[in-house]
Every structure is written in C-alpha cells, then in structure tokens.
Design a protein around this motif. Structure first.
Motif, PDB file in Angstrom:
ATOM      1  N   LEU A  21     -43.655  85.586  32.302  1.00 28.03           N
ATOM      2  CA  LEU A  21     -42.631  84.591  32.603  1.00 28.03           C
ATOM      3  C   LEU A  21     -41.330  85.402  33.090  1.00 28.03           C
ATOM      4  O   LEU A  21     -41.222  86.398  33.076  1.00 28.03           O
ATOM      5  CB  LEU A  21     -42.361  83.775  31.169  1.00 28.03           C
ATOM      6  N   ASP A  22     -40.261  84.345  33.130  1.00 27.25           N
ATOM      7  CA  ASP A  22     -39.082  85.181  33.552  1.00 27.25           C
ATOM      8  C   ASP A  22     -37.898  84.450  32.756  1.00 27.25           C
ATOM      9  O   ASP A  22     -37.670  83.221  33.094  1.00 27.25           O
ATOM     10  CB  ASP A  22     -38.798  84.808  35.172  1.00 27.25           C
ATOM     11  N   PHE A  23     -37.516  85.132  31.696  1.00 23.11           N
ATOM     12  CA  PHE A  23     -36.498  84.566  31.103  1.00 23.11           C
ATOM     13  C   PHE A  23     -35.091  85.129  31.479  1.00 23.11           C
ATOM     14  O   PHE A  23     -33.993  85.117  30.638  1.00 23.11           O
ATOM     15  CB  PHE A  23     -36.634  85.197  29.475  1.00 23.11           C
ATOM     16  N   ASN A  24     -35.039  85.470  32.590  1.00 22.18           N
ATOM     17  CA  ASN A  24     -33.760  86.107  33.099  1.00 22.18           C
ATOM     18  C   ASN A  24     -32.726  85.067  33.527  1.00 22.18           C
ATOM     19  O   ASN A  24     -32.300  85.113  34.794  1.00 22.18           O
ATOM     20  CB  ASN A  24     -34.120  87.004  34.108  1.00 22.18           C
ATOM     21  N   THR A  25     -32.260  83.967  32.695  1.00 20.58           N
ATOM     22  CA  THR A  25     -31.273  83.264  33.351  1.00 20.58           C
ATOM     23  C   THR A  25     -30.490  82.724  32.116  1.00 20.58           C
ATOM     24  O   THR A  25     -31.154  82.683  31.114  1.00 20.58           O
ATOM     25  CB  THR A  25     -31.942  81.971  33.958  1.00 20.58           C
ATOM     26  N   TRP A  29     -33.623  75.985  32.687  1.00 19.29           N
ATOM     27  CA  TRP A  29     -34.622  75.244  33.732  1.00 19.29           C
ATOM     28  C   TRP A  29     -35.591  76.070  34.049  1.00 19.29           C
ATOM     29  O   TRP A  29     -36.654  75.673  34.358  1.00 19.29           O
ATOM     30  CB  TRP A  29     -33.742  74.794  34.849  1.00 19.29           C
ATOM     31  N   ARG A  30     -35.489  77.484  34.296  1.00 20.38           N
ATOM     32  CA  ARG A  30     -36.516  78.229  34.733  1.00 20.38           C
ATOM     33  C   ARG A  30     -37.747  78.405  33.620  1.00 20.38           C
ATOM     34  O   ARG A  30     -38.705  78.265  34.100  1.00 20.38           O
ATOM     35  CB  ARG A  30     -36.052  79.576  35.028  1.00 20.38           C
ATOM     36  N   LEU A  31     -37.226  78.326  32.518  1.00 20.94           N
ATOM     37  CA  LEU A  31     -38.377  78.154  31.335  1.00 20.94           C
ATOM     38  C   LEU A  31     -38.864  77.269  31.288  1.00 20.94           C
ATOM     39  O   LEU A  31     -39.876  77.127  31.039  1.00 20.94           O
ATOM     40  CB  LEU A  31     -37.465  78.911  30.091  1.00 20.94           C
ATOM     41  N   CYS A 142     -41.279  88.077  41.388  1.00 26.38           N
ATOM     42  CA  CYS A 142     -42.262  88.506  42.294  1.00 26.38           C
ATOM     43  C   CYS A 142     -41.936  89.584  43.438  1.00 26.38           C
ATOM     44  O   CYS A 142     -42.800  90.099  43.968  1.00 26.38           O
ATOM     45  CB  CYS A 142     -43.122  87.306  42.815  1.00 26.38           C
ATOM     46  N   HIS A 143     -40.674  89.452  43.677  1.00 22.79           N
ATOM     47  CA  HIS A 143     -40.113  90.324  44.589  1.00 22.79           C
ATOM     48  C   HIS A 143     -39.922  91.882  44.053  1.00 22.79           C
ATOM     49  O   HIS A 143     -39.422  92.870  44.783  1.00 22.79           O
ATOM     50  CB  HIS A 143     -38.908  89.978  45.372  1.00 22.79           C
ATOM     51  N   ARG A 144     -40.141  92.094  42.877  1.00 20.75           N
ATOM     52  CA  ARG A 144     -40.187  93.211  42.098  1.00 20.75           C
ATOM     53  C   ARG A 144     -41.412  94.119  41.966  1.00 20.75           C
ATOM     54  O   ARG A 144     -42.091  93.332  41.381  1.00 20.75           O
ATOM     55  CB  ARG A 144     -39.181  93.174  40.784  1.00 20.75           C
TER      56      ARG A 144
END
Ligand code: 3PG
Length: 369
Positions: A21-25, A29-31, A142-144
């Motif tokens: 997942l991406d918790f980087n916010t 909303w992303r979560l 995904c760009h990393r």
C-alpha cells in the motif's frame, strides 16, 4: 501480462498475501481507496501482511514511522492490526505463523532500509518469505524501482489490486483514445515533470493550459521578468522550444504578491474556462496558486469548478495537493476519475513505463520459489 486481483480464482488467493500500500499522505483518501482491496482479500486470503513506505527517510527516523498508520487503518477496518516496529524477519515469520486466520499485519516503513531504496533482490526475497503471493495496491509509488514495488515480483506470484486496475483503465483511456478536444491543465511547483508531459503529448493534446511553475518557466525562457516566482531556472535553452508549441495556452497577466506570482488572474481564468468548457477530455494536475493561503486559491478554485461543471467531458485529476483541494470543496465527486498518483500519474501520462507496472507485467504469472 498483468494478473488482476479481480480476475483471480479463489483457490489462488488462499494463502498469505503481501500487500503493498502507499501510506505516504497527510490525507486519508489514498488509504481509503485501498479498502475495497483489503476487504476483498479478507474474503480469500489466510493472512494479510501489509507493507508501505512514508516520506524519504535515510535510516530509521521516528517521524516517518508507520505506527500511527496502523492505528488509523485499525479504525477504518474495525479490525486489529498487528504492527511490527522492527525488521527481524524470523521473529516476524513466527508471529505470522502463530496468529489466527484473518490476521492483518503491518511492517514498519520499508524505506528505513537501504534494500528497499536500492530495489535489492536479497531484501525482496526476505519480504517474499513472509507470504505466498503479492498484491500491488500502491499506484502512487509505481514510478519508483523500490524492492517492494519492483524486485518483489521476481519471487512471488503477483497481482494488481482493484484500485490499481482502475488507475490503469482510466489513465489508459486518456492516453489511448481520448475524446477530443483533449485539454491538459498543469500547475504546481514542479515544472520539470509537467513540461515532460507537454513534450510527450504535444501532438495528441488540443490545449495545454499552464499555470504555476510550468508557466513561469516558459515566461522566464521568453525573457519576461517573473522576479522570484517558482520556476525551473536551469537550461532555458531546453525550455525555449516549448514557446513554439501552438497548443500551449499561458496566463495573460500575473497576480504578484511581493516578488512572487501567487495566483492566476481573473482574466487568465476566463480564457482557461473557455477552453475547459469546450473539452471532451480533461486532465488536471497542480494548483494555480499558493492554495495553502486562502487569498491565493481563487484561480485554482475557479478552474476546479469549471472542470467540474463540464459534465460532457471525461475528467481526471491527480496529485496530492490538487486532490486535497478538490475534496475540501466537494468538487472531487464531480470528476470522472481521481487518481491516487501524483508523480506516478504524470509519469504514466508521459508515456514512461512505470517500474511497478513493468514488474507486474514481467513476472505476473511466476510462482514463488
Ligand atoms: C507519492 O506520494 O507520490 C508516492 O508515495 C511516492 O513518493 P516519493 O516521491 O517519495 O517516492
């Protein structure tokens, strides 16, 4: 070929899943957009091991710990999350093995470890040893080429999550067969990424409406005095060719505050609104002013409202700041699609192969060793 979670058989999803997942916010909303995938997995998977990054720490840094994210996810899911504040893999494995079916775990921020940053195979293998298959539900990263995004798919059968599938479907729609006129609206503080998109899509797009740093950068290349406004100041010779693109629309005047351009002017907004009202496909990334300050958010708000009003158009917005702003005014619901990606959305639209997507395509069918 990408294997999508939606199409996977119940049988293939039975084991332990490693879920990226991406918790980087700062915002939730992303979560929240990952919740359908978590709930889907809870129906089939034996246990869920979640991994993520946050920020760009160098080594362990408490400020970027995912402990609070575990609590937050617990609240959203109304289920216990077992948080591992360390990376002692043998211990982690034992705890996972001893926990009942349906348990959910979260590892500490993977970017505390060099192996994650370096897309290290050995580290990816260790991660892989925690599960039987892998699901990527982190389009935004995904760009990393990080180990939990890219190298991991060499060791586990891999799937794209439900929201990642939505991202690919909706953003491809813009890339492949957009209804014309196609209008791309770009603001924000990072000129380089945005100008990359302009270059890649220059023959496909009817109008690029530029504000913020991308516009300032072109003004600078033209020799206009933008004072201390945010712009890309290196290599003006590389920027000059953009001035010849017939489909770029620049602000017609400036709202200076002190020595900086801090908002789009009403006249500029009027010109942009006209183009927006004619468009059938619209993509937006990056605000037009310093929206943290109410008095400089007017231009951005007007542009957001204009896009929301064009109900005939297929409209997409992305980028943390842009999306948070739209949500603040309840405009997000009026867009056809809100991307969870910032840089990832821009890279995808620029035609770059995202390492995370390439990894899913490359090894999507391989079994764990
Ligand atoms: C994002 O928020 O855009 C992603 O999590 C990627 O973060 P990064 O730019 O630090 O790699």
């Amino acid at each position: 070929m990408i294997h999508f979670l939606r199409g996977a058989s119940a049988e293939s999803l039975k084991g332990r899943v490693l879920l990226r997942l991406d918790f980087n916010t700062e915002d939730e909303w992303r979560l929240k957009s990952a919740l359908p995938t978590i709930r889907f997995l809870l129906r089939y998977a034996e246990k869920i091991v979640i991994v993520s990054h946050k920020g760009r720490p160098i080594g362990f840094d408490k400020k970027f710990s995912l402990r609070a994210s575990a609590k937050f996810l617990e609240k959203l899911l109304k289920r216990k999350i077992i948080f591992f504040p360390h990376f002692r893999f043998e211990k982690i494995k034992k705890t996972i093995a001893a926990s009942p079916r349906g348990s959910i775990f979260l590892l500490e921020n993977l970017r505390f470890l060099k192996g994650e940053w370096k897309n290290d195979l050995k580290f990816a293998k260790k991660l892989a040893s925690l599960a039987d298959y892998y699901v990527n539900e982190a389009f935004a990263v995904c760009h990393r080429a990080n180990a939990s995004v890219s190298a991991i798919t060499r060791f586990l059968k891999s799937y794209a999550g439900l929201e990642l599938e939505n991202e690919l479907k909706n953003l491809s729609k813009v890339m492949k067969n957009p209804q014309k006129p196609l209008t791309i609206v770009l603001g924000g503080a990072k000129a380089e990424d945005r100008l990359g998109i302009v270059k890649f899509l220059k023959n496909k797009v009817d109008w690029f409406l530029l504000g913020g740093a991308p516009a300032n950068t072109l003004f600078l290349a033209e020799g206009i005095d933008i004072k201390d406004s945010v712009a890309l100041r290196r290599h003006p010779e590389k920027v000059r060719p953009f001035l010849k693109y017939p489909n770029i629309v620049l602000p017609i005047d400036f709202v200076f505050s002190g020595r900086k351009i801090l908002d789009a002017s009403p006249k500029t907004v009027q010109v942009f609104k006209e183009k927006i009202s004619q468009a059938k496909t619209i993509v937006w990334n990056g605000p037009f002013g310093v929206i943290e300050k109410k008095r400089f958010e007017k231009g951005t708000l007007e542009i957001g409202k204009a896009i929301a009003r064009n109900r005939r158009a297929f409209s997409v917005a992305g980028g943390g700041e842009t999306v948070m702003f739209l949500k603040k005014y309840g405009l997000d619901k009026k867009f056809s699609f809100i991307s969870t990606g910032g840089g990832a959305m821009l890279d995808f639209l620029s035609g770059r192969k995202l390492p995370g997507i390439a990894a899913l395509e490359r090894r999507g069918g391989k079994k764990s060793k």
